[in-house]
Design a protein around this motif. Structure first.
Motif, PDB file in Angstrom:
ATOM      1  N   HIS A  57       0.830  -1.205   0.000  1.00 23.63           N
ATOM      2  CA  HIS A  57       0.000   0.000   0.000  1.00 23.63           C
ATOM      3  C   HIS A  57       0.867   1.259   0.000  1.00 23.63           C
ATOM      4  CE1 HIS A  57      -3.858  -2.079   0.843  1.00 23.63           C
ATOM      5  NE2 HIS A  57      -3.093  -2.947   1.475  1.00 23.63           N
ATOM      6  N   PHE A  58       0.368   2.289  -0.680  1.00 25.42           N
ATOM      7  CA  PHE A  58       1.056   3.598  -0.738  1.00 25.42           C
ATOM      8  C   PHE A  58       2.520   3.414  -1.152  1.00 25.42           C
ATOM      9  CE2 PHE A  58      -2.249   3.882   2.599  1.00 25.42           C
ATOM     10  CZ  PHE A  58      -3.078   4.810   1.989  1.00 25.42           C
ATOM     11  N   ALA A  59       2.735   2.628  -2.206  1.00 30.17           N
ATOM     12  CA  ALA A  59       4.084   2.221  -2.585  1.00 30.17           C
ATOM     13  C   ALA A  59       4.786   3.214  -3.501  1.00 30.17           C
ATOM     14  CB  ALA A  59       4.044   0.851  -3.261  1.00 30.17           C
ATOM     15  N   ARG A  60       4.051   4.042  -4.192  1.00 30.80           N
ATOM     16  CA  ARG A  60       4.687   4.932  -5.173  1.00 30.80           C
ATOM     17  C   ARG A  60       5.594   5.949  -4.487  1.00 30.80           C
ATOM     18  NH1 ARG A  60       3.860   6.318 -10.480  1.00 30.80           N
ATOM     19  NH2 ARG A  60       4.581   8.395 -11.069  1.00 30.80           N
ATOM     20  N   PRO A  61       6.828   6.110  -4.942  1.00 29.59           N
ATOM     21  CA  PRO A  61       7.693   7.153  -4.382  1.00 29.59           C
ATOM     22  C   PRO A  61       7.027   8.523  -4.540  1.00 29.59           C
ATOM     23  CG  PRO A  61       8.960   5.659  -5.757  1.00 29.59           C
ATOM     24  CD  PRO A  61       7.529   5.296  -5.962  1.00 29.59           C
ATOM     25  N   GLY A  62       7.086   9.310  -3.506  1.00 32.33           N
ATOM     26  CA  GLY A  62       6.414  10.603  -3.522  1.00 32.33           C
ATOM     27  C   GLY A  62       5.109  10.593  -2.754  1.00 32.33           C
TER      28      GLY A  62
ATOM     29  N   PRO B  81      -2.860  11.559   0.880  1.00 34.59           N
ATOM     30  CA  PRO B  81      -1.416  11.773   0.994  1.00 34.59           C
ATOM     31  C   PRO B  81      -0.662  11.743  -0.325  1.00 34.59           C
ATOM     32  CG  PRO B  81      -1.933   9.521   1.577  1.00 34.59           C
ATOM     33  CD  PRO B  81      -3.249  10.206   1.328  1.00 34.59           C
ATOM     34  N   SER B  82      -1.359  11.581  -1.438  1.00 37.01           N
ATOM     35  CA  SER B  82      -0.688  11.564  -2.732  1.00 37.01           C
ATOM     36  C   SER B  82       0.129  12.838  -2.923  1.00 37.01           C
ATOM     37  CB  SER B  82      -1.718  11.445  -3.854  1.00 37.01           C
ATOM     38  OG  SER B  82      -1.125  11.721  -5.113  1.00 37.01           O
ATOM     39  N   GLY B  83       1.274  12.706  -3.570  1.00 38.70           N
ATOM     40  CA  GLY B  83       2.086  13.873  -3.880  1.00 38.70           C
ATOM     41  C   GLY B  83       1.396  14.838  -4.816  1.00 38.70           C
ATOM     42  N   LEU B  84       0.327  14.399  -5.478  1.00 36.68           N
ATOM     43  CA  LEU B  84      -0.421  15.269  -6.376  1.00 36.68           C
ATOM     44  C   LEU B  84      -1.365  16.214  -5.626  1.00 36.68           C
ATOM     45  CD1 LEU B  84      -1.379  12.676  -9.142  1.00 36.68           C
ATOM     46  CD2 LEU B  84       0.518  14.313  -9.154  1.00 36.68           C
ATOM     47  N   ASN B  85      -1.574  15.957  -4.331  1.00 39.66           N
ATOM     48  CA  ASN B  85      -2.461  16.804  -3.526  1.00 39.66           C
ATOM     49  C   ASN B  85      -1.682  18.038  -3.059  1.00 39.66           C
ATOM     50  OD1 ASN B  85      -4.314  17.982  -1.849  1.00 39.66           O
ATOM     51  ND2 ASN B  85      -4.503  16.246  -0.449  1.00 39.66           N
ATOM     52  N   ALA B  86      -1.718  19.085  -3.862  1.00 37.11           N
ATOM     53  CA  ALA B  86      -0.934  20.288  -3.573  1.00 37.11           C
ATOM     54  C   ALA B  86      -1.544  21.148  -2.481  1.00 37.11           C
ATOM     55  CB  ALA B  86      -0.775  21.114  -4.848  1.00 37.11           C
ATOM     56  N   HIS B  87      -2.742  20.828  -2.035  1.00 39.30           N
ATOM     57  CA  HIS B  87      -3.380  21.635  -0.976  1.00 39.30           C
ATOM     58  C   HIS B  87      -2.705  21.417   0.374  1.00 39.30           C
ATOM     59  CE1 HIS B  87      -6.619  22.927  -3.603  1.00 39.30           C
ATOM     60  NE2 HIS B  87      -6.834  21.665  -3.955  1.00 39.30           N
ATOM     61  N   TYR B  88      -1.973  20.325   0.529  1.00 39.43           N
ATOM     62  CA  TYR B  88      -1.343  20.001   1.808  1.00 39.43           C
ATOM     63  C   TYR B  88       0.143  19.738   1.607  1.00 39.43           C
ATOM     64  CZ  TYR B  88      -5.885  19.536   4.068  1.00 39.43           C
ATOM     65  OH  TYR B  88      -7.134  19.796   4.584  1.00 39.43           O
ATOM     66  N   THR B  89       0.964  20.376   2.444  1.00 36.92           N
ATOM     67  CA  THR B  89       2.372  20.021   2.515  1.00 36.92           C
ATOM     68  C   THR B  89       2.506  18.790   3.414  1.00 36.92           C
ATOM     69  OG1 THR B  89       2.809  21.363   4.482  1.00 36.92           O
ATOM     70  CG2 THR B  89       2.982  22.460   2.323  1.00 36.92           C
ATOM     71  N   LEU B  90       3.705  18.232   3.460  1.00 34.60           N
ATOM     72  CA  LEU B  90       3.916  17.101   4.363  1.00 34.60           C
ATOM     73  C   LEU B  90       3.668  17.506   5.804  1.00 34.60           C
ATOM     74  CD1 LEU B  90       4.755  14.246   5.071  1.00 34.60           C
ATOM     75  CD2 LEU B  90       7.157  14.937   4.835  1.00 34.60           C
ATOM     76  N   ASP B  91       4.074  18.700   6.192  1.00 36.71           N
ATOM     77  CA  ASP B  91       3.884  19.154   7.571  1.00 36.71           C
ATOM     78  C   ASP B  91       2.403  19.308   7.909  1.00 36.71           C
ATOM     79  OD1 ASP B  91       6.574  19.171   8.154  1.00 36.71           O
ATOM     80  OD2 ASP B  91       6.836  21.298   7.689  1.00 36.71           O
ATOM     81  N   THR B  92       1.628  19.921   7.029  1.00 40.10           N
ATOM     82  CA  THR B  92       0.206  20.103   7.321  1.00 40.10           C
ATOM     83  C   THR B  92      -0.544  18.777   7.241  1.00 40.10           C
ATOM     84  OG1 THR B  92      -0.204  20.734   5.005  1.00 40.10           O
ATOM     85  CG2 THR B  92       0.184  22.513   6.589  1.00 40.10           C
ATOM     86  N   LEU B  93      -0.083  17.895   6.374  1.00 47.60           N
ATOM     87  CA  LEU B  93      -0.675  16.557   6.316  1.00 47.60           C
ATOM     88  C   LEU B  93      -0.423  15.808   7.615  1.00 47.60           C
ATOM     89  CD1 LEU B  93      -2.031  14.398   4.465  1.00 47.60           C
ATOM     90  CD2 LEU B  93       0.283  13.711   3.802  1.00 47.60           C
ATOM     91  N   ALA B  94       0.832  15.844   8.095  1.00 47.59           N
ATOM     92  CA  ALA B  94       1.166  15.173   9.351  1.00 47.59           C
ATOM     93  C   ALA B  94       0.386  15.764  10.520  1.00 47.59           C
ATOM     94  CB  ALA B  94       2.663  15.271   9.607  1.00 47.59           C
ATOM     95  N   GLU B  95       0.102  17.054  10.469  1.00 43.21           N
ATOM     96  CA  GLU B  95      -0.661  17.683  11.553  1.00 43.21           C
ATOM     97  C   GLU B  95      -2.079  17.122  11.613  1.00 43.21           C
ATOM     98  OE1 GLU B  95      -1.692  19.741  14.793  1.00 43.21           O
ATOM     99  OE2 GLU B  95       0.325  19.528  13.971  1.00 43.21           O
ATOM    100  N   GLU B  96      -2.710  16.861  10.476  1.00 40.71           N
ATOM    101  CA  GLU B  96      -4.046  16.259  10.477  1.00 40.71           C
ATOM    102  C   GLU B  96      -3.991  14.835  11.028  1.00 40.71           C
ATOM    103  OE1 GLU B  96      -6.763  17.792   9.983  1.00 40.71           O
ATOM    104  OE2 GLU B  96      -5.964  19.657   9.158  1.00 40.71           O
ATOM    105  N   PHE B  97      -2.963  14.088  10.682  1.00 40.62           N
ATOM    106  CA  PHE B  97      -2.782  12.745  11.245  1.00 40.62           C
ATOM    107  C   PHE B  97      -2.585  12.838  12.761  1.00 40.62           C
ATOM    108  CE2 PHE B  97      -2.464  11.545   6.964  1.00 40.62           C
ATOM    109  CZ  PHE B  97      -2.217  10.198   6.802  1.00 40.62           C
TER     110      PHE B  97
END
Length: 203
Positions: free
Chosen positions: A66-71, A178-194
């Protein structure tokens, strides 16, 4: 009279650096063959959180992870939010079960892009996911994608965060894709929701 000889000194072995395992890149033929395939869930009864992707991508279909694609930012977000003690690789997905975490998908078939799925597929996937949650009874279901949740569960006005409607005893949360194509969230803001989900469960 012979002079006593000194004992031989141990020779230190050279320290070999520990290198990260590089993902094996599927060939173009393997990616093409992965279209419309399915991969097993990482799941079991009584989990803390069952994370739910939209559907497997072709990298996941080709590798079985799952979620194997780099990025894809699922694995770093999971670690940065405190769910895992280190960043796991996709091929270590089975170790999540020991932490009370699992992975499934709304729709089972692998595609190059999630927008290849039909609304009927997402609605059928939402119904099947509901049955799965009622059977496994995780403490929380986290759907990773607001559009898939709105369509799959018929919740047109849903927003990211905890949902007012649960499934049986299970809380339902919607987290960003979490796809890298989701430009609305950076990794930091994504991690904050998690992290908000993790902290809510700990309270």
């Amino acid at each position: 009279m012979r002079k006593p000889t000194k004992p031989a000194q141990p020779v230190a072995e050279p320290v070999q650096p520990v290198l990260p395992v590089q993902p094996v890149k599927p060939t173009a033929e393997q990616l093409l063959a992965a279209r419309d395939t399915t991969i097993p869930d990482v799941a079991g009864p009584g989990l803390r959180v069952l994370f739910c992707g939209i559907n497997p991508g072709l990298w996941s279909g080709a590798t079985g992870h799952h979620f194997a694609r780099p990025g894809n930012r699922f694995w770093p977000a999971l670690h940065r939010s405190g769910f895992t003690p280190r960043q796991f690789r996709p091929d270590e997905q089975g170790e999540l079960l020991g932490l009370g975490l699992g992975i499934t998908n709304v729709a089972p078939r692998a595609t190059a892009k999630a927008d290849e799925l039909t609304s009927d597929e997402l609605r059928a996937g939402g119904a099947a996911l509901t049955d799965r949650v009622l059977r496994l009874r995780p403490r929380a279901l986290a759907v990773l994608g607001i559009g898939a949740y709105r369509t799959g569960f018929g919740r047109r006005g849903a927003a990211v965060g905890r949902q007012p409607e649960g499934i049986g005893d299970t809380e339902v949360w919607v987290l960003p894709n979490p796809s890298g194509l989701n430009a609305h969230y950076t990794l930091d803001t994504l991690a904050e929701e998690f992290r908000r989900l993790r902290e809510a469960l700990e309270r």
